[in-house]
Enzyme design. Sequence first.
Site, PDB file in Angstrom:
ATOM      1  N   CYS A  67       0.866  -1.180   0.000  1.00 14.09           N
ATOM      2  CA  CYS A  67       0.000   0.000   0.000  1.00 14.09           C
ATOM      3  C   CYS A  67       0.899   1.224   0.000  1.00 14.09           C
ATOM      4  O   CYS A  67       2.114   1.093  -0.107  1.00 14.09           O
ATOM      5  CB  CYS A  67      -1.015  -0.007   1.143  1.00 14.09           C
ATOM      6  SG  CYS A  67      -0.414   0.431   2.778  1.00 14.09           S
ATOM      7  N   HIS A 100      15.025 -12.644  12.820  1.00 15.94           N
ATOM      8  CA  HIS A 100      14.811 -12.387  14.242  1.00 15.94           C
ATOM      9  C   HIS A 100      13.351 -12.457  14.674  1.00 15.94           C
ATOM     10  O   HIS A 100      13.080 -12.737  15.844  1.00 15.94           O
ATOM     11  CB  HIS A 100      15.364 -11.014  14.630  1.00 15.94           C
ATOM     12  CG  HIS A 100      16.849 -10.927  14.502  1.00 15.94           C
ATOM     13  ND1 HIS A 100      17.544  -9.804  14.882  1.00 15.94           N
ATOM     14  CD2 HIS A 100      17.768 -11.803  14.040  1.00 15.94           C
ATOM     15  CE1 HIS A 100      18.844 -10.008  14.664  1.00 15.94           C
ATOM     16  NE2 HIS A 100      18.998 -11.207  14.146  1.00 15.94           N
TER      17      HIS A 100
END
Length: 144
Positions: A67, A100
Amino acid sequence: MNKELKIAIGSDHAGFNYKQELLQWLPQSIVKDFGTYSTESTDYPDFAHPVASSVEKGEFDFGILVCGSANGVAITANKHQGIRAAICWLPELASLARQHNNANIVCIPERFISLEDAKQIVELFLSTEFEGGRHANRVAKMSC
């Protein structure tokens, strides 16, 4: 990039152009387009929810949402249990989101990055493995 991954992709009108470019760039047989299908003004939750739901249910391995700023689609996708949607505007962020945070949806801000950066971000996101270890404990604490 692993060609056997199943990828759900969606965008609102502000992300339509990059979504179309990514659809042509990604292997077609593994990608499902959840819309939008034009640059006519739309509401981003109408496309972010189906992408997130399909990843949440395990129908797809990863999601890509595009977007204007990536904020709206990320907020919407993160309402779903088990979804870890990460806004990435640099390739390094895509790698770290996977390594992570075990992110499973990448959110691209079309108005703020180049198409080449968007492709590199998606490529790194889809090809980077979760490191686990100490990061697995942190990811487990994300769920309510």
